[in-house]
Design a protein around this motif. Structure first.
Motif, PDB file in Angstrom:
ATOM      1  N   ALA A  44       0.839  -1.197   0.000  1.00 28.53           N
ATOM      2  CA  ALA A  44       0.000   0.000   0.000  1.00 28.53           C
ATOM      3  C   ALA A  44       0.879   1.253   0.000  1.00 28.53           C
ATOM      4  O   ALA A  44       1.995   1.232   0.498  1.00 28.53           O
ATOM      5  N   GLY A  45       0.369   2.334  -0.554  1.00 24.61           N
ATOM      6  CA  GLY A  45       1.111   3.591  -0.564  1.00 24.61           C
ATOM      7  C   GLY A  45       1.318   4.103   0.858  1.00 24.61           C
ATOM      8  O   GLY A  45       0.457   3.939   1.719  1.00 24.61           O
ATOM      9  N   ILE A  46       2.467   4.724   1.090  1.00 23.69           N
ATOM     10  CA  ILE A  46       2.727   5.290   2.420  1.00 23.69           C
ATOM     11  C   ILE A  46       1.983   6.609   2.526  1.00 23.69           C
ATOM     12  O   ILE A  46       2.323   7.584   1.853  1.00 23.69           O
ATOM     13  N   GLN A  47       0.981   6.642   3.401  1.00 25.58           N
ATOM     14  CA  GLN A  47       0.203   7.866   3.579  1.00 25.58           C
ATOM     15  C   GLN A  47       1.072   8.921   4.253  1.00 25.58           C
ATOM     16  O   GLN A  47       1.837   8.628   5.161  1.00 25.58           O
ATOM     17  N   THR A  48       0.909  10.152   3.822  1.00 23.64           N
ATOM     18  CA  THR A  48       1.748  11.214   4.380  1.00 23.64           C
ATOM     19  C   THR A  48       1.018  12.532   4.248  1.00 23.64           C
ATOM     20  O   THR A  48      -0.138  12.565   3.831  1.00 23.64           O
ATOM     21  N   GLU A  49       1.671  13.627   4.650  1.00 28.28           N
ATOM     22  CA  GLU A  49       1.049  14.932   4.478  1.00 28.28           C
ATOM     23  C   GLU A  49       1.756  15.649   3.339  1.00 28.28           C
ATOM     24  O   GLU A  49       2.932  15.406   3.084  1.00 28.28           O
ATOM     25  N   GLN A  50       1.011  16.503   2.690  1.00 32.79           N
ATOM     26  CA  GLN A  50       1.548  17.132   1.506  1.00 32.79           C
ATOM     27  C   GLN A  50       2.409  18.336   1.871  1.00 32.79           C
ATOM     28  O   GLN A  50       1.975  19.200   2.614  1.00 32.79           O
ATOM     29  N   GLY A  51       3.626  18.379   1.374  1.00 29.06           N
ATOM     30  CA  GLY A  51       4.492  19.532   1.636  1.00 29.06           C
ATOM     31  C   GLY A  51       5.488  19.270   2.735  1.00 29.06           C
ATOM     32  O   GLY A  51       6.675  19.477   2.558  1.00 29.06           O
ATOM     33  N   SER A  52       5.010  18.806   3.885  1.00 29.79           N
ATOM     34  CA  SER A  52       5.948  18.593   4.981  1.00 29.79           C
ATOM     35  C   SER A  52       6.114  17.107   5.307  1.00 29.79           C
ATOM     36  O   SER A  52       6.699  16.770   6.326  1.00 29.79           O
ATOM     37  N   GLY A  53       5.597  16.230   4.467  1.00 36.13           N
ATOM     38  CA  GLY A  53       5.756  14.800   4.698  1.00 36.13           C
ATOM     39  C   GLY A  53       6.810  14.210   3.779  1.00 36.13           C
ATOM     40  O   GLY A  53       7.919  14.733   3.668  1.00 36.13           O
ATOM     41  N   THR A  54       6.445  13.117   3.117  1.00 34.41           N
ATOM     42  CA  THR A  54       7.402  12.448   2.236  1.00 34.41           C
ATOM     43  C   THR A  54       7.865  13.374   1.119  1.00 34.41           C
ATOM     44  O   THR A  54       7.076  14.138   0.554  1.00 34.41           O
ATOM     45  N   ARG A  55       9.138  13.301   0.813  1.00 37.00           N
ATOM     46  CA  ARG A  55       9.622  14.031  -0.354  1.00 37.00           C
ATOM     47  C   ARG A  55      10.657  13.169  -1.074  1.00 37.00           C
ATOM     48  O   ARG A  55      11.325  12.323  -0.462  1.00 37.00           O
ATOM     49  N   ILE A  56      10.763  13.390  -2.365  1.00 35.40           N
ATOM     50  CA  ILE A  56      11.657  12.619  -3.213  1.00 35.40           C
ATOM     51  C   ILE A  56      12.901  13.467  -3.447  1.00 35.40           C
ATOM     52  O   ILE A  56      12.802  14.656  -3.760  1.00 35.40           O
ATOM     53  N   LYS A  57      14.048  12.859  -3.266  1.00 40.42           N
ATOM     54  CA  LYS A  57      15.306  13.594  -3.382  1.00 40.42           C
ATOM     55  C   LYS A  57      16.002  13.178  -4.667  1.00 40.42           C
ATOM     56  O   LYS A  57      16.262  11.994  -4.876  1.00 40.42           O
ATOM     57  N   LEU A  58      16.284  14.138  -5.531  1.00 39.05           N
ATOM     58  CA  LEU A  58      16.956  13.856  -6.792  1.00 39.05           C
ATOM     59  C   LEU A  58      18.365  14.436  -6.770  1.00 39.05           C
ATOM     60  O   LEU A  58      18.550  15.615  -6.459  1.00 39.05           O
ATOM     61  N   LEU A  59      19.334  13.609  -7.082  1.00 34.26           N
ATOM     62  CA  LEU A  59      20.698  14.090  -7.256  1.00 34.26           C
ATOM     63  C   LEU A  59      21.056  13.902  -8.719  1.00 34.26           C
ATOM     64  O   LEU A  59      21.203  12.774  -9.184  1.00 34.26           O
ATOM     65  N   GLU A  60      21.139  14.998  -9.438  1.00 30.79           N
ATOM     66  CA  GLU A  60      21.408  14.946 -10.883  1.00 30.79           C
ATOM     67  C   GLU A  60      22.914  14.845 -11.076  1.00 30.79           C
ATOM     68  O   GLU A  60      23.643  15.827 -10.899  1.00 30.79           O
ATOM     69  N   ILE A  61      23.409  13.615 -11.388  1.00 32.59           N
ATOM     70  CA  ILE A  61      24.856  13.390 -11.409  1.00 32.59           C
ATOM     71  C   ILE A  61      25.434  13.425 -12.822  1.00 32.59           C
ATOM     72  O   ILE A  61      26.584  13.056 -13.031  1.00 32.59           O
ATOM     73  N   SER A  62      24.648  13.908 -13.789  1.00 31.99           N
ATOM     74  CA  SER A  62      25.165  13.945 -15.159  1.00 31.99           C
ATOM     75  C   SER A  62      26.344  14.897 -15.300  1.00 31.99           C
ATOM     76  O   SER A  62      27.236  14.686 -16.101  1.00 31.99           O
ATOM     77  N   TYR A  63      26.347  15.973 -14.509  1.00 29.89           N
ATOM     78  CA  TYR A  63      27.349  16.999 -14.729  1.00 29.89           C
ATOM     79  C   TYR A  63      28.305  17.193 -13.561  1.00 29.89           C
ATOM     80  O   TYR A  63      29.334  17.822 -13.687  1.00 29.89           O
ATOM     81  N   THR A  64      27.931  16.698 -12.374  1.00 27.06           N
ATOM     82  CA  THR A  64      28.841  16.828 -11.232  1.00 27.06           C
ATOM     83  C   THR A  64      28.610  15.657 -10.289  1.00 27.06           C
ATOM     84  O   THR A  64      27.509  15.100 -10.230  1.00 27.06           O
ATOM     85  N   ALA A  65      29.649  15.308  -9.581  1.00 29.04           N
ATOM     86  CA  ALA A  65      29.515  14.201  -8.636  1.00 29.04           C
ATOM     87  C   ALA A  65      28.868  14.664  -7.344  1.00 29.04           C
ATOM     88  O   ALA A  65      28.477  13.861  -6.519  1.00 29.04           O
ATOM     89  N   ASN A  66      28.769  15.978  -7.168  1.00 31.34           N
ATOM     90  CA  ASN A  66      28.320  16.497  -5.881  1.00 31.34           C
ATOM     91  C   ASN A  66      27.247  17.565  -6.076  1.00 31.34           C
ATOM     92  O   ASN A  66      27.444  18.734  -5.779  1.00 31.34           O
ATOM     93  N   PRO A  67      26.097  17.188  -6.626  1.00 36.93           N
ATOM     94  CA  PRO A  67      25.095  18.191  -6.963  1.00 36.93           C
ATOM     95  C   PRO A  67      24.294  18.670  -5.752  1.00 36.93           C
ATOM     96  O   PRO A  67      24.261  17.983  -4.726  1.00 36.93           O
ATOM     97  N   THR A  68      23.676  19.825  -5.875  1.00 44.79           N
ATOM     98  CA  THR A  68      22.722  20.286  -4.865  1.00 44.79           C
ATOM     99  C   THR A  68      21.444  19.481  -5.034  1.00 44.79           C
ATOM    100  O   THR A  68      20.936  19.357  -6.139  1.00 44.79           O
ATOM    101  N   PRO A  69      20.917  18.917  -3.953  1.00 42.72           N
ATOM    102  CA  PRO A  69      19.725  18.077  -4.109  1.00 42.72           C
ATOM    103  C   PRO A  69      18.513  18.885  -4.580  1.00 42.72           C
ATOM    104  O   PRO A  69      18.386  20.072  -4.277  1.00 42.72           O
ATOM    105  N   PHE A  70      17.658  18.195  -5.323  1.00 40.76           N
ATOM    106  CA  PHE A  70      16.393  18.784  -5.767  1.00 40.76           C
ATOM    107  C   PHE A  70      15.274  17.917  -5.198  1.00 40.76           C
ATOM    108  O   PHE A  70      15.348  16.693  -5.256  1.00 40.76           O
ATOM    109  N   TYR A  71      14.278  18.558  -4.606  1.00 41.80           N
ATOM    110  CA  TYR A  71      13.249  17.784  -3.909  1.00 41.80           C
ATOM    111  C   TYR A  71      11.894  17.911  -4.595  1.00 41.80           C
ATOM    112  O   TYR A  71      11.535  18.974  -5.096  1.00 41.80           O
ATOM    113  N   ILE A  72      11.160  16.811  -4.596  1.00 41.31           N
ATOM    114  CA  ILE A  72       9.776  16.820  -5.075  1.00 41.31           C
ATOM    115  C   ILE A  72       8.905  16.348  -3.916  1.00 41.31           C
ATOM    116  O   ILE A  72       9.165  15.297  -3.337  1.00 41.31           O
ATOM    117  N   SER A  73       7.888  17.130  -3.581  1.00 34.76           N
ATOM    118  CA  SER A  73       6.984  16.713  -2.510  1.00 34.76           C
ATOM    119  C   SER A  73       6.054  15.628  -3.001  1.00 34.76           C
ATOM    120  O   SER A  73       5.568  15.680  -4.132  1.00 34.76           O
TER     121      SER A  73
END
Lengths: 251, 639
Positions: A44-73
């Motif tokens: 089952a999906g993990i229920q959470t709150e929108q905005g301050s709950g679960t977020r997805i963290k993206l590290l775009e490593i195409s151009y650098t090994a140490n990128p600033t994270p980008f988050y999707i709520s």
């Protein structure tokens, strides 16, 4: 004299208008990332709150090994979608009310890493299977009482066997709101009711049926209320785990 | 041809002889040699660094940051000590709205301290070795105090020990990653130890001496110990530095360091008791008030001085009771909550510790509003202006309204217990602002519905909690001078009372952690009772009465409105439990027209301002601009 000024101004205008040929012709972001965060055991999906709950963290490593994270709520039901991303290689993980997907020991060595390295292009779907800190489930159906309050019954159990993530249970909260977006970030504090536990007192409540009734007297009738129960432990940022949202109609 | 020879020769003469020294220092910029060769120059340099020292004084609010004149969202209204009409909930320090940010202000101060430490030795021949060592120690103190301001906000931060220069070093060298929280506290301890060893016993007022360094160490180490014991957040970087959190095994080490550092001040400072007399509540009250204004107080460890007109603040203007409002039109920004007042002794209380205002379901009646507080602890009166108490020679009149209903058989509570509703409008006359229409009482006399200092239902420019703050307000300042930027009383950043409280808390925690190399519990008991005796509070009868909440509440009472409590709530990790959709309580005095007497209604804040502390705030957000600037800076969890 004036003529010279005009000529000069004209020259500046023409110069300004014709220079800078190189326009930014990079394509606008058009890649979609979608997916969900689900309970590894129940699916089952993990229920959470929108905005301050679960977020997805993206590290775009195409151009650098140490990128600033980008988050999707994530949305309340644990799904997420972003339709305006650039194509590229990303290391994707999720943060929320579950056992962390990336864990390090005291020496900084990564001991668990369930993040996924994904080539994002066109429409990419990612599913994360995680172990929630707590599973909160409805017991029966919430009822609207004769005295104008709502009573709900729930049960919460540990979602993980790992003792490192079995901190004391700190509270259970019956959230009430007038819209379907309901949770710790969005609730009507006149009616929402909290049960708090001191120290380890709440641990014994795990697995038992807990009855919570709204506070603040009778709720105005002739409308729908959206309710949801959250419970949390003392781990980390103290995210709530939730039931799904139920609608209770006030007569 | 001859002509050309002349030209060449004259060009050569001019070219070679003119402008011999082009590389001269600019004359309009003060040079190091001007500053560092005289004691006066060094004093001037120090004066500037001290003014940059990040302490939360009269000019600090979380909304507007350090050194800002306009304080209308006061710090106590964030912690629950007080309510303010301009602060409606919990908050962390404003992150992206501050320019410059606290982060960058701190690193500027650190750079100035580092520059001083590196430059002074080049001019050391002008001074005695003692002078040089003392000044170097002072710079180390400044650096430690600044790192403490950083670590208590953000956890582990980059440690910069040397002045960074560019060009001269590469970008990679300038990008310094965060150090572990533990190492930052150890760095602070090392700097303060150096300062303690090298500084002299005394210094100018407003500057540090060796005991100030020890006092700050007791504070910093207590924070470190609390975090080791109570923190649950972890953030580890890829090299194994724990940026957030300290291993719990270190708690004993830090609490011991705090205890030992506090003990160093023993005998050099004392609690202010100049006009104190045993058993005399009036003397104890006056003594407590005077403590904040006596420049010779033996309790002042570290202060920041102000002086009109060069260096000023506006504490009096923003916080005087409404009826003594100055010409700028500000007043009553800090109104102590009933939750705060209930911590004190000497007021009637129910079994659960809340104030007792009813008997058998009917309100207790009082001839004057001060009768309820007749036996109040002197420290409470000296901290809070209670309804009807004297301030600047007038009675501060605080009345919510006039109750006009029948009083036969007593008056039942106006609202059910715990209700957050508005008061009913039947049987109650009230005022929405200071322009009042007098109400005719049954005996024909007239009375304004609300007091001169509130409570008004509309504009809230008054004692919205039923109380007004007294601490720090100058008791004899004429109203014509109650203006913004017109106050110049001294801010006492570190009082000996805090050192004793640090010592008591460290001792209590050490005892709780099973340490028995000293009788820690008795020591904690002694310190708490010393504070209580001076305050005129009830003394503890034995060590059995000591609990962690007794120790912590003593801190809340003694250091209330001194901008310390928020940091305490954070390091105890209790803020998210205390402020969890919390509405603070207020005490509303009403006048019963038929009884000709007052009664009090204890209720929740009528504005229904809810306070919720976000668990993330235990480690504040590092400004996004700093994260973007550096390739190696890691954000705190959850932001």
């Amino acid at each position: 004299m004036k003529k010279i000024l005009y000529i000069l101004a004209m020259g500046v205008l023409v110069g300004a208008g014709s220079s800078c040929k190189k326009i930014d012709n990079y394509d606008a972001p058009n890649v979609t990332l979608t997916g969900s965060v689900v309970d590894a055991t129940t699916g089952a999906g993990i229920q959470t709150e929108q905005g301050s709950g679960t977020r997805i963290k993206l590290l775009e490593i195409s151009y650098t090994a140490n990128p600033t994270p980008f988050y999707i709520s994530s949305m309340q039901d644990g799904t997420f979608t972003n339709t305006k991303l650039f194509a590229g290689t990303n290391v994707i993980s999720a943060e929320g009310p579950f056992v962390p997907m990336v864990q390090t020991d005291d020496a900084g060595k990564t001991i668990v890493d369930e993040s996924q390295t994904v080539q994002i292009k066109n429409t990419t779907t990612v599913t994360f299977k995680v172990h929630p800190l707590l599973r909160v489930e409805w017991v029966g159906t919430p009822t609207f009482n004769a005295d104008g309050t709502i009573t709900a019954q729930v049960k919460f159990t540990r979602g993980t066997d790992d003792p490192n993530f079995q901190q004391d249970i700190s509270d259970v909260y019956l959230f009430v709101n007038a819209t379907k977006y309901v949770g710790n970030n969005n609730y009507d504090n006149r009616y929402s009711q909290q049960i708090t536990y001191d120290g380890s007192a709440g641990n014994a409540a795990a697995g038992t049926t807990i009855t919570i009734t709204t506070k603040g007297g009778p709720m105005p009738g002739k409308r729908d209320y959206f309710i949801r129960v959250g419970a949390r432990t003392n781990y980390g940022l103290k995210y709530y785990n939730y039931t799904d949202v139920k609608t209770v109609a006030a007569p | 041809m001859k002509k050309y020879t002349y030209i060449i020769v004259s060009v050569l003469i001019c070219w070679v002889s003119a402008c011999k020294k082009l590389d001269v220092a600019p004359l309009n910029i003060v040079q190091d040699k001007d500053v560092f060769t005289t004691a006066g120059g060094i004093q001037a340099y120090m004066s500037r660094i001290y003014s940059e020292l990040p302490i939360e004084d009269f000019r600090y609010s979380p909304q507007r940051g350090l050194n800002f004149f306009w304080i209308i969202s006061p710090f106590p209204a964030v912690t629950g000590e007080a309510l303010s009409r301009d602060q409606n909930g919990a908050m962390q320090e404003n992150v992206d709205g501050l320019n410059p940010s606290t982060w960058s202000l701190c690193y500027k101060a650190i750079r100035d301290a580092n520059y001083f430490m590196e430059t002074l030795p080049q001019y050391a021949s002008n001074y005695t070795p003692d002078q040089v060592n003392s000044w170097l120690g002072e710079a180390r103190f400044i650096r430690a105090a600044t790192y403490f301001a950083l670590v208590k906000r953000y956890g582990g931060v980059p440690i910069i020990e040397k002045v960074q220069t560019y060009p001269g070093s590469t970008i990679d060298e300038l990008n310094v990653p965060r150090t572990s929280e533990e190492k930052v506290y150890d760095f602070i301890a090392a700097d303060l130890d150096y300062a303690y060893t090298n500084m002299s016993d005394a210094n100018q007022v407003g500057r540090a001496n060796k005991y100030v360094a020890a006092g700050f160490k007791s504070r910093a180490m207590l924070y470190a110990g609390s975090i080791a014991k109570y923190n649950t957040t972890t953030l580890v970087d890829k090299d194994g530095n724990r940026l957030c959190g300290i291993p719990s095994s270190k708690a004993i080490t830090y609490f011991k360091a705090a205890y030992d550092a506090a003990a160093l001040l023993d005998g050099h400072y004392s609690l202010y008791k100049n006009s104190w007399a045993a058993g005399d509540k009036t003397a104890q009250f006056n003594n407590y008030v005077n403590m904040f204004f006596d420049a010779k107080s033996a309790e002042n460890v570290f202060v920041r001085q102000y002086h009109y007109p060069e260096s000023v603040h506006g504490y009096d203007a923003y916080n005087v009771p409404r009826q003594l409002m100055g010409a700028n039109g500000y007043s009553s920004e800090v109104n102590p909550t009933l939750n705060f007042v209930e911590l004190f002794d000497g007021i009637p209380k129910n079994a659960d510790g809340t104030i007792k205002t009813t008997t058998g379901g009917k309100y207790d009646l009082y001839t004057n509003t001060m009768d309820l507080f007749a036996n109040a602890e002197p420290r409470l009166r000296a901290t809070v202006i209670l309804p009807g108490d004297q301030f600047k020679g007038v009675n501060i009149e605080i009345r919510r309204g006039i109750y006009t209903g029948s009083s036969a058989g007593g008056i039942s509570p106006l609202l059910p217990a715990g209700s957050t509703s508005n008061y009913p409008t039947t049987n109650i006359v009230q005022s929405s602002n200071a322009t009042q229409e007098p109400y005719t009482l049954p005996d024909g006399s007239k009375m304004n519905p609300a007091g001169l200092s509130g409570v008004f239902t509309g504009d809230q420019t008054d004692a919205i909690s039923g109380f007004s703050v007294r601490k720090w307000l100058v008791p004899d300042k004429p109203t014509s001078e109650v203006l913004e930027n017109r106050s110049d009383q001294t801010w006492i950043e570190l009082r000996y009372a805090e050192v004793l409280l640090n010592r008591a808390e460290a001792a209590y925690e050490l005892n709780a952690l099973g340490q028995a190399d000293k009788d820690y519990l008795t020591d904690a008991f002694t310190q708490i009772n010393a504070i209580r005796e001076r305050a005129g509070a009830d003394l503890l009868t034995g060590t059995g009465g000591l609990t962690v909440n007794v120790v912590r509440n003593e801190r809340r009472k003694e250091l209330g409105f001194e901008n310390k409590i928020w940091w305490d709530m954070r390091r105890w990790r209790t803020a998210d439990k205390e402020q969890n959709s919390t509405v603070y309580r207020v005490l509303m005095p009403f006048y019963s027209a038929n009884d000709k007497k007052y009664f009090f209604d204890a209720r929740t804040d009528e504005r229904n301002a809810r306070y919720t502390f976000d668990v993330r705030w235990y480690y504040e957000q590092i400004p996004q601009g700093e994260i973007a600037k550096s390739a190696v800076l890691i954000q705190n969890p959850g932001y």
